[in-house]
Design a protein around this motif. Structure first.
Motif, PDB file in Angstrom:
ATOM      1  N   ASN A  98       0.825  -1.200   0.000  1.00  0.00           N
ATOM      2  CA  ASN A  98       0.000   0.000   0.000  1.00  0.00           C
ATOM      3  C   ASN A  98       0.863   1.255   0.000  1.00  0.00           C
ATOM      4  N   LYS A  99       0.451   2.231  -0.756  1.00  0.00           N
ATOM      5  CA  LYS A  99       1.230   3.465  -0.867  1.00  0.00           C
ATOM      6  C   LYS A  99       1.180   4.297   0.406  1.00  0.00           C
ATOM      7  N   LEU A 100       0.130   4.116   1.189  1.00  0.00           N
ATOM      8  CA  LEU A 100      -0.044   4.922   2.390  1.00  0.00           C
ATOM      9  C   LEU A 100       0.268   4.106   3.635  1.00  0.00           C
ATOM     10  N   PRO A 101       1.077   4.634   4.535  1.00  0.00           N
ATOM     11  CA  PRO A 101       1.313   3.917   5.791  1.00  0.00           C
ATOM     12  C   PRO A 101       0.038   3.858   6.613  1.00  0.00           C
ATOM     13  N   TRP A 102      -0.148   2.744   7.313  1.00  0.00           N
ATOM     14  CA  TRP A 102      -1.257   2.522   8.237  1.00  0.00           C
ATOM     15  C   TRP A 102      -2.624   2.449   7.557  1.00  0.00           C
ATOM     16  N   ALA A 103      -2.661   2.425   6.252  1.00  0.00           N
ATOM     17  CA  ALA A 103      -3.936   2.325   5.555  1.00  0.00           C
ATOM     18  C   ALA A 103      -4.509   0.922   5.682  1.00  0.00           C
ATOM     19  N   LYS A 104      -5.811   0.828   5.617  1.00  0.00           N
ATOM     20  CA  LYS A 104      -6.488  -0.462   5.691  1.00  0.00           C
ATOM     21  C   LYS A 104      -6.237  -1.243   4.408  1.00  0.00           C
ATOM     22  N   CYS A 105      -6.110  -2.544   4.557  1.00  0.00           N
ATOM     23  CA  CYS A 105      -5.945  -3.398   3.378  1.00  0.00           C
ATOM     24  C   CYS A 105      -7.253  -3.479   2.611  1.00  0.00           C
ATOM     25  N   ARG A 106      -7.187  -3.218   1.321  1.00  0.00           N
ATOM     26  CA  ARG A 106      -8.347  -3.366   0.454  1.00  0.00           C
ATOM     27  C   ARG A 106      -7.953  -4.244  -0.714  1.00  0.00           C
ATOM     28  N   LEU A 107      -8.716  -5.289  -0.947  1.00  0.00           N
ATOM     29  CA  LEU A 107      -8.431  -6.195  -2.059  1.00  0.00           C
ATOM     30  C   LEU A 107      -9.247  -5.840  -3.291  1.00  0.00           C
ATOM     31  N   ASP A 108     -10.122  -4.856  -3.175  1.00  0.00           N
ATOM     32  CA  ASP A 108     -10.978  -4.468  -4.292  1.00  0.00           C
ATOM     33  C   ASP A 108     -10.559  -3.147  -4.921  1.00  0.00           C
ATOM     34  N   VAL A 109      -9.436  -2.604  -4.469  1.00  0.00           N
ATOM     35  CA  VAL A 109      -8.936  -1.327  -4.992  1.00  0.00           C
ATOM     36  C   VAL A 109      -7.502  -1.518  -5.445  1.00  0.00           C
ATOM     37  N   TYR A 110      -7.187  -1.132  -6.669  1.00  0.00           N
ATOM     38  CA  TYR A 110      -5.868  -1.387  -7.218  1.00  0.00           C
ATOM     39  C   TYR A 110      -4.974  -0.161  -7.233  1.00  0.00           C
ATOM     40  N   ASP A 111      -5.557   1.025  -7.152  1.00  0.00           N
ATOM     41  CA  ASP A 111      -4.788   2.241  -7.377  1.00  0.00           C
ATOM     42  C   ASP A 111      -3.843   2.584  -6.246  1.00  0.00           C
TER      43      ASP A 111
END
Length: 125
Positions: A98-111
Protein backbone atom coordinates in the motif's frame (compact mmCIF):
# COMPACT_ATOMS: atom_id res chain seq x y z
CA UNK A 1 12.57 3.71 -4.47
CA UNK A 2 10.08 0.98 -3.67
CA UNK A 3 11.08 -2.46 -4.88
CA UNK A 4 9.03 -5.63 -4.60
CA UNK A 5 10.59 -8.84 -5.89
CA UNK A 6 8.49 -11.99 -6.01
CA UNK A 7 9.82 -15.54 -6.13
CA UNK A 8 8.61 -19.08 -5.63
CA UNK A 9 6.26 -19.47 -8.55
CA UNK A 10 6.44 -22.37 -10.96
CA UNK A 11 4.56 -25.38 -12.23
CA UNK A 12 2.78 -27.82 -9.97
CA UNK A 13 0.21 -30.56 -10.06
CA UNK A 14 -3.31 -30.05 -8.78
CA UNK A 15 -3.44 -30.84 -5.11
CA UNK A 16 0.13 -29.72 -4.56
CA UNK A 17 1.54 -26.70 -2.77
CA UNK A 18 3.64 -23.67 -3.52
CA UNK A 19 5.06 -20.91 -1.36
CA UNK A 20 5.50 -17.48 -2.84
CA UNK A 21 7.79 -14.87 -1.34
CA UNK A 22 8.12 -11.14 -1.85
CA UNK A 23 11.19 -9.22 -0.77
CA UNK A 24 10.43 -5.55 -0.15
CA UNK A 25 12.74 -2.56 0.04
CA UNK A 26 12.73 1.21 -0.30
CA UNK A 27 10.10 2.04 2.30
CA UNK A 28 9.12 1.28 5.88
CA UNK A 29 7.73 -2.19 5.35
CA UNK A 30 6.23 -2.67 8.79
CA UNK A 31 3.84 0.27 8.42
CA UNK A 32 2.16 -0.88 5.22
CA UNK A 33 -0.63 -3.21 4.34
CA UNK A 34 0.74 -5.91 2.04
CA UNK A 35 -1.25 -7.99 -0.39
CA UNK A 36 -1.17 -10.60 -3.11
CA UNK A 37 -3.11 -10.18 -6.32
CA UNK A 38 -3.32 -12.49 -9.31
CA UNK A 39 -4.26 -12.15 -12.94
CA UNK A 40 -5.09 -14.99 -15.27
CA UNK A 41 -5.02 -14.55 -19.06
CA UNK A 42 -8.12 -12.76 -20.24
CA UNK A 43 -9.30 -11.99 -16.72
CA UNK A 44 -9.20 -8.97 -14.44
CA UNK A 45 -6.67 -8.66 -11.67
CA UNK A 46 -8.03 -10.22 -8.49
CA UNK A 47 -7.05 -9.53 -4.91
CA UNK A 48 -6.54 -12.86 -3.18
CA UNK A 49 -5.03 -12.04 0.22
CA UNK A 50 -4.02 -9.05 2.31
CA UNK A 51 -2.33 -8.60 5.64
CA UNK A 52 -2.48 -5.50 7.75
CA UNK A 53 0.17 -3.81 9.81
CA UNK A 54 -0.95 -5.74 12.88
CA UNK A 55 -0.86 -9.03 11.03
CA UNK A 56 -4.58 -9.53 10.48
CA UNK A 57 -5.18 -11.45 7.26
CA UNK A 58 -8.03 -11.18 4.79
CA UNK A 59 -8.81 -13.47 1.87
CA UNK A 60 -10.93 -13.64 -1.21
CA UNK A 61 -13.70 -16.19 -0.84
CA UNK A 62 -12.25 -18.22 -3.70
CA UNK A 63 -9.07 -18.99 -1.76
CA UNK A 64 -10.19 -19.19 1.87
CA UNK A 65 -8.96 -22.32 3.57
CA UNK A 66 -6.23 -22.94 0.95
CA UNK A 67 -4.14 -19.76 0.94
CA UNK A 68 -2.25 -18.37 3.92
CA UNK A 69 -0.65 -14.95 3.87
CA UNK A 70 2.05 -14.01 6.35
CA UNK A 71 4.67 -11.34 6.81
CA UNK A 72 8.08 -11.16 8.47
CA UNK A 73 8.74 -7.55 9.38
CA UNK A 74 12.30 -8.31 10.46
CA UNK A 75 13.10 -9.60 6.98
CA UNK A 76 10.83 -7.20 5.03
CA UNK A 77 9.32 -10.24 3.38
CA UNK A 78 5.79 -11.26 2.50
CA UNK A 79 4.70 -14.85 1.94
CA UNK A 80 1.80 -16.68 0.38
CA UNK A 81 1.38 -20.36 1.11
CA UNK A 82 -0.86 -22.01 -1.47
CA UNK A 83 -2.17 -25.49 -0.66
CA UNK A 84 -4.54 -27.82 -2.50
CA UNK A 85 -3.67 -26.16 -5.80
CA UNK A 86 -6.34 -26.08 -8.46
CA UNK A 87 -5.97 -25.48 -12.21
CA UNK A 88 -7.97 -22.27 -11.76
CA UNK A 89 -5.17 -20.94 -9.54
CA UNK A 90 -3.07 -20.61 -12.69
CA UNK A 91 -2.17 -16.93 -12.97
CA UNK A 92 0.54 -14.35 -12.59
CA UNK A 93 0.80 -13.52 -8.90
CA UNK A 94 1.75 -10.00 -7.86
CA UNK A 95 3.00 -8.70 -4.55
CA UNK A 96 1.61 -5.29 -3.62
CA UNK A 97 2.44 -2.70 -0.97
CA UNK A 98 0.00 0.00 0.00
CA UNK A 99 1.23 3.46 -0.87
CA UNK A 100 -0.04 4.92 2.39
CA UNK A 101 1.31 3.92 5.79
CA UNK A 102 -1.26 2.52 8.24
CA UNK A 103 -3.94 2.33 5.56
CA UNK A 104 -6.49 -0.46 5.69
CA UNK A 105 -5.95 -3.40 3.38
CA UNK A 106 -8.35 -3.37 0.45
CA UNK A 107 -8.43 -6.19 -2.06
CA UNK A 108 -10.98 -4.47 -4.29
CA UNK A 109 -8.94 -1.33 -4.99
CA UNK A 110 -5.87 -1.39 -7.22
CA UNK A 111 -4.79 2.24 -7.38
CA UNK A 112 -3.33 2.46 -3.91
CA UNK A 113 -0.53 -0.06 -4.33
CA UNK A 114 3.02 -0.37 -5.49
CA UNK A 115 3.52 -3.53 -7.55
CA UNK A 116 6.12 -6.18 -8.10
CA UNK A 117 6.86 -7.74 -11.49
CA UNK A 118 4.94 -10.90 -10.71
CA UNK A 119 5.68 -14.60 -10.52
CA UNK A 120 3.89 -17.17 -12.65
CA UNK A 121 1.98 -20.05 -11.10
CA UNK A 122 0.84 -22.83 -13.42
CA UNK A 123 -1.25 -25.72 -12.14
CA UNK A 124 -1.89 -28.81 -14.21
CA UNK A 125 -4.66 -31.30 -13.60
Amino acid sequence: QVQLVESGGGSAQAGGSLRLSCAASGYTYSTRCMAWFRQAPGKEREGVAGIGVGGSPSYADSVKGRFTISRDNAKNTLYLQINSLKPEDTAMYYCAANKLPWAKCRLDVYDNYYWGQGTQVTVSS
